[in-house]
Design an enzyme around this catalytic site. Structure first.
Site, PDB file in Angstrom:
ATOM      1  N   HIS A   4       0.851  -1.268  -0.211  1.00  0.00           N
ATOM      2  CA  HIS A   4       0.091   0.044  -0.064  1.00  0.00           C
ATOM      3  C   HIS A   4       0.850   1.346   0.009  1.00  0.00           C
ATOM      4  O   HIS A   4       0.407   2.408   0.502  1.00  0.00           O
ATOM      5  CB  HIS A   4      -0.937  -0.078   1.275  1.00  0.00           C
ATOM      6  N   LYS A  27      15.845  21.678 -11.465  1.00  0.00           N
ATOM      7  CA  LYS A  27      15.458  20.362 -11.935  1.00  0.00           C
ATOM      8  C   LYS A  27      16.153  19.444 -12.599  1.00  0.00           C
ATOM      9  O   LYS A  27      16.937  19.465 -13.546  1.00  0.00           O
ATOM     10  CB  LYS A  27      14.079  20.594 -12.841  1.00  0.00           C
ATOM     11  N   SER A  82      14.904  21.533 -16.565  1.00  0.00           N
ATOM     12  CA  SER A  82      13.712  22.305 -16.955  1.00  0.00           C
ATOM     13  C   SER A  82      13.872  23.711 -17.580  1.00  0.00           C
ATOM     14  O   SER A  82      14.922  23.879 -17.522  1.00  0.00           O
ATOM     15  CB  SER A  82      12.855  22.803 -15.528  1.00  0.00           C
ATOM     16  N   GLU A 105       9.565   8.153 -17.509  1.00  0.00           N
ATOM     17  CA  GLU A 105       8.027   8.591 -17.628  1.00  0.00           C
ATOM     18  C   GLU A 105       7.484   8.374 -18.754  1.00  0.00           C
ATOM     19  O   GLU A 105       6.386   7.949 -18.982  1.00  0.00           O
ATOM     20  CB  GLU A 105       8.325  10.243 -17.183  1.00  0.00           C
TER      21      GLU A 105
END
Length: 457
Positions: free
Chosen positions: A156, A283, A277, A290
């Site tokens: 979980h 970043k 970024s 992704e």
């Protein structure tokens, strides 16, 4: 330009309609397979005395010259010729004259395209199996380096029990092993020749389908000509297997993305596998992980698209089947790039071992150890479970952990408890006590790494 099939037609379609019906913009990728199938077919025609040896040699020479031009990017694929088959046949007519028309004796574009796709997928699935193995080797390499690296095991997405990072990685090795087994098994259904089924009913010419199958490296031929030209199960199976494989890659990438976040900081990806970024200088984004996660839906879509295309088709060939190729090509490309990217990420990632281990000390993932300890000291497990739950609540309220509770407090629960309870609560001890087959102990992990190496070898 007059179509090769245009004898009974008096009107020509508009250019935009020809473009809509054409498949050359994507099925050009079958060029090598199309020529390979044609050469096997023309060899068989000569062996069956359907064409002469001289005609066979002339046609083969023309086909090989076309293949050479294609491989050197010197071939002009024409929209007017609709598909890869007619593009090659038209070029053959231009190079060797009317004898080129004999190539299409005893076959149809229906069995021709099916043969092309069987050849294509047989090759590509074999290459994908090799790439899955590359990712597995990357996983094994990182696992060997992280047998003693502690990480929280989760359920979980909550800390559950301390485990070895190698154990976590090897779970993905097993997923990929099943993926590879599915791909390997699917080759049995890809490795069948439809060549010679012709349009749907076979042919009146005395062809030898087993000769062409043998020359093309197929282990069997379709027993039913209708089935041979209309079967796309082998592509569906590939897309299904690819979807499961992409799901596994996506799960792994989801964890890589979490682990690289500021909140986790368990790993860092190499700069080559991250991006920045345009506005935030600090970043470092896990973009390629992704992308793999995102492209999973693309592969699922190809599977559902082809299932939907096939569900209402009567036998045998229908133009709907032109929709069987783009998703197949795109899935091969997507899987190839995803597997290569993931292998690179795993090979080059930095594992922050101290942060991982510390996260197993500043939590309550040793609660099960305490419950087991109490049970081994005569406390019924259900009672022990309740006691430990109350202790966890008390620790949360005090801002401490189970290993911080004084021995005297433990002895109030059971006076037989000694200071060995703190050994039981140690995360590394907890990890290495899991000695059941397939568990997270050091000894079991080393066995699994050895066994998995044998699997790959």
């Amino acid at each position: 330009m007059k179509k090769l099939w245009g004898g009974r037609f008096q009107e020509q379609s508009a250019d935009w309609l020809n473009k809509f019906g054409s498949s050359i913009s994507f099925d050009y990728q079958l060029a090598a397979e199309d020529i390979q199938g044609s050469i096997a077919h023309v060899n068989m025609l000569a062996a069956a005395s359907i064409i002469s040896p001289a005609e066979k040699d002339q046609i083969k020479a023309g086909l090989l010259s076309i293949l050479a031009d294609i491989e050197e990017n010197q071939f002009n694929f024409s929209l007017a010729n609709e598909d890869i088959h007619l593009n090659i046949e038209q070029a053959l007519h231009e190079r060797i004259g009317s004898v080129a028309g004999k190539l299409h004796t005893a076959r149809s574009r229906n069995d021709q395209v099916a043969t092309d796709m069987h050849l294509y997928l047989k090759k590509q699935v074999s290459l994908l199996i090799e790439l899955v193995t590359v990712v597995q080797r990357s996983i094994l390499s990182q696992a060997e380096q992280n047998i003693d690296t502690l990480i929280p095991g989760y359920t979980h997405l909550q800390h559950a029990q301390p485990i070895s990072f190698a154990h976590h990685l090897l779970a993905y090795f097993q997923m990929l092993q099943r993926d590879k087994a599915r791909l390997e098994d699917s080759l049995k259904r890809i490795d069948i020749s439809p060549l010679g089924c012709a349009a749907l009913a076979g042919t009146t010419f005395p062809i030898d389908r087993f000769q062409t199958a043998e020359e093309l490296g197929f282990s069997a031929v379709y027993d039913n000509s209708l089935d041979g030209v209309s079967d796309r199960d082998f592509i569906l199976e590939f897309l299904s297997n690819a979807s499961i494989l992409m799901m596994h890659l996506s799960r792994f990438c989801e964890e890589l993305i979490l682990w690289t976040s500021f909140e986790f900081q368990f790993i860092e990806l190499a700069d080559a596998y991250a991006t920045g970024s345009s506005i935030m200088p600090q970043k470092k984004n896990s973009d390629y992980a992704e992308l793999i996660r995102g492209k999973t839906g693309r592969v699922y879509g190809h599977l559902l698209g082809l299932l939907t295309t096939l569900k209402g088709l009567p036998l045998a060939y229908n133009k709907d089947l032109q929709e069987d190729k783009e998703g197949m090509f795109d899935t091969v490309t997507t899987l190839t790039l995803s597997l290569r990217s993931l292998a690179g990420m795993i090979d080059t990632m930095t594992v922050n071992k101290n942060i991982m281990e510390e996260s197993t000390n500043k939590d309550f993932s040793n609660a099960t150890e305490l419950a087991d300890y109490l049970a081994s000291n005569g406390v019924p497990f259900r009672q022990a479970h309740e006691i430990v739950g109350e202790l966890v609540l008390s620790c949360i309220q005090q801002g401490i952990y189970l290993q911080d509770i004084p021995l005297s407090d433990y002895q109030k629960i059971n006076p037989t408890i000694t200071d060995d309870i703190y050994t039981a609560l140690d995360s590394r001890v907890a990890m290495n006590r899991r000695t059941s087959y397939g568990g997270t102990s050091r000894t079991e992990i080393k066995k699994m790494i050895k066994k998995n190496k044998h699997l790959l070898d």
